[in-house]
Design an enzyme around this catalytic site. Structure first.
Site: not given
Ligand code: GRF
Length: 214
Positions: A15, A17, A90-91, A106, A108
């Protein structure tokens, strides 16, 4: 912070992000955190910042279809302006994506279309890429194939390892994701006819921060 532009964030794990999205709420307000994992460490941010959390565990439903139907109904009842996937591992089924078409984004950890899917840092190194980074994109029914909104990049040094690259890219993610969501919430970025359109303000701001738009 705006009371009008509301967001639900989906997580599966750490978490970080989510934390950055919470701390940088300017034009939007996070109304709920949803996880597929009851043990996701990021759920603790809900208590810390007084944001409701909800878990949809695999064990709570007889089928995956039933689980996503419940998630869809729940999210629709909250009428979020946007759903942000932030490490949701998850997809998501097509009917969920179609229900929130243009309202699902999203982040990525690669410069899409390079390296969709998992293990992006290893793959960037194995491919000999000179640049790596992250992408915020609208979600469509493919894996990391939706319309790209914004990117932030960094140089790949000969001394880089998957871990060092992951650290550099994560720091970029924490800047790029809230910036992009704030711009969407301000009406400076939108999806129109399958194409991402930007205001001059968004282009100026991105250029000043070194972010790439399309
Ligand atoms: C991040 O690298 C994001 O780009 C990817 O999964 C990771 C999640 O990290 N989709 P966090 O849980 O936000 O620390």
């Amino acid at each position: 912070m705006s009371r009008d532009f509301t967001i639900i964030v989906f997580i599966s794990g750490r978490g970080s992000n989510l934390g950055s999205l919470i701390r940088n709420q300017a034009n939007y307000r996070i109304i709920e955190i949803i996880s597929d994992q009851a043990e996701a460490p990021g759920l603790a941010l809900g208590a810390e910042f007084d944001i409701p959390t909800k878990v949809f565990p695999a064990t709570g439903f007889s089928t995956s279809k039933a689980r996503y139907a419940a998630m869809k109904e729940h999210c629709a009842s909250r009428s979020p302006s946007l759903i942000c996937l932030a490490g949701f591992m998850r997809i998501i089924p097509a009917d969920f994506i179609e229900a929130f078409n243009g309202r699902l984004v999203n982040i990525h950890p690669s410069l899409l279309p390079l390296h969709p899917g998992l293990n992006t840092h290893e793959r960037a190194l194995a491919a000999g890429d000179s640049e790596h980074g992250c992408t915020v994109h609208f979600v469509d029914t493919g894996v990391d194939t939706g319309a790209r909104i914004s990117q932030a990049g960094c140089a790949v040094e000969t001394s880089d390892t998957p871990d060092s690259l992951a650290g550099k890219v994560l720091a970029l993610e924490h800047k790029l994701y809230p910036w992009t969501v704030n711009q969407i919430a301000a009406g400076n970025i939108a999806l129109s006819g399958g194409k991402v359109i930007y205001s001059d303000d968004a282009r100026f701001s991105a250029a000043s921060l070194g972010f790439k738009l399309f």
